[in-house]
Design a protein around this motif. Structure first.
Motif, PDB file in Angstrom:
ATOM      1  N   UNK A 199       0.888  -1.215   0.035  1.00  0.00           N
ATOM      2  CA  UNK A 199      -0.014  -0.144  -0.038  1.00  0.00           C
ATOM      3  C   UNK A 199       0.940   1.264   0.003  1.00  0.00           C
ATOM      4  N   UNK A 200       0.672   2.104  -1.011  1.00  0.00           N
ATOM      5  CA  UNK A 200       1.363   3.452  -0.846  1.00  0.00           C
ATOM      6  C   UNK A 200       0.533   4.557  -0.924  1.00  0.00           C
ATOM      7  N   UNK A 201       0.858   5.415  -0.087  1.00  0.00           N
ATOM      8  CA  UNK A 201       0.132   6.667   0.309  1.00  0.00           C
ATOM      9  C   UNK A 201       0.784   7.753   0.186  1.00  0.00           C
ATOM     10  N   UNK A 202      -0.267   8.909  -0.032  1.00  0.00           N
ATOM     11  CA  UNK A 202       0.419  10.299  -0.174  1.00  0.00           C
ATOM     12  C   UNK A 202      -0.457  11.024   0.877  1.00  0.00           C
ATOM     13  N   UNK A 203       0.126  11.543   1.717  1.00  0.00           N
ATOM     14  CA  UNK A 203      -0.381  12.377   2.976  1.00  0.00           C
ATOM     15  C   UNK A 203      -0.009  13.924   2.857  1.00  0.00           C
ATOM     16  N   UNK A 204       0.356  14.124   1.889  1.00  0.00           N
ATOM     17  CA  UNK A 204       0.839  15.595   1.589  1.00  0.00           C
ATOM     18  C   UNK A 204       2.441  15.639   1.704  1.00  0.00           C
ATOM     19  N   UNK A 205       2.763  15.944   2.934  1.00  0.00           N
ATOM     20  CA  UNK A 205       4.316  16.031   3.591  1.00  0.00           C
ATOM     21  C   UNK A 205       5.035  14.605   3.783  1.00  0.00           C
ATOM     22  N   UNK A 217       8.764   5.495   4.940  1.00  0.00           N
ATOM     23  CA  UNK A 217       8.164   6.584   4.759  1.00  0.00           C
ATOM     24  C   UNK A 217       9.076   7.890   4.359  1.00  0.00           C
ATOM     25  N   UNK A 218       8.733   8.769   3.753  1.00  0.00           N
ATOM     26  CA  UNK A 218       9.728   9.687   3.468  1.00  0.00           C
ATOM     27  C   UNK A 218       8.824  11.239   3.905  1.00  0.00           C
ATOM     28  N   UNK A 219       9.600  12.064   4.631  1.00  0.00           N
ATOM     29  CA  UNK A 219       8.951  13.381   5.127  1.00  0.00           C
ATOM     30  C   UNK A 219       9.418  14.351   4.205  1.00  0.00           C
ATOM     31  N   UNK A 220       8.556  15.223   3.695  1.00  0.00           N
ATOM     32  CA  UNK A 220       9.123  16.207   3.106  1.00  0.00           C
ATOM     33  C   UNK A 220      10.172  15.816   1.771  1.00  0.00           C
ATOM     34  N   UNK A 221       9.823  14.936   0.983  1.00  0.00           N
ATOM     35  CA  UNK A 221      10.659  14.539  -0.029  1.00  0.00           C
ATOM     36  C   UNK A 221      11.105  15.504  -0.894  1.00  0.00           C
TER      37      UNK A 221
END
Length: 80
Positions: free
Chosen positions: A10-16, A40-44
């Motif tokens: 499962x891949x998500x896009x939670x904004x940052x 996860x990556x914060x602020x890619x």
């Protein structure tokens, strides 16, 4: 991405934050082996800041949630 009975991604896009959860299942002589990985990556787009936030806060937050999920999953499997 889903491969029935073997693998779920499962891949998500939670904004940052861009999380990816991978669960794999493997039949063994003793039963089923379950493996879960979350990345996860914060602020890619702003990696130095993202790495700092990941290290200081997000890993701890996710770890407690994952520990509880694993315990819940274990109880579900053992209950049949």
């Amino acid at each position: 991405e889903f491969q029935p009975y073997d693998r779920l991604v499962q891949v998500g896009d939670l904004g940052p934050m861009k999380p990816e959860l991978t669960m794999t299942f493997e039949d063994t002589a003793e039963g089923t082996r379950y493996h879960q990985v979350i990345e996860f990556r914060m602020f890619p787009r702003f990696r130095p800041l993202g790495v700092l936030l990941e290290t200081l806060f997000v890993k701890r937050l996710f770890q407690s949630g994952l520990d509880q999920s694993l315990e819940d999953f274990k109880q579900l499997v053992e209950s049949g």
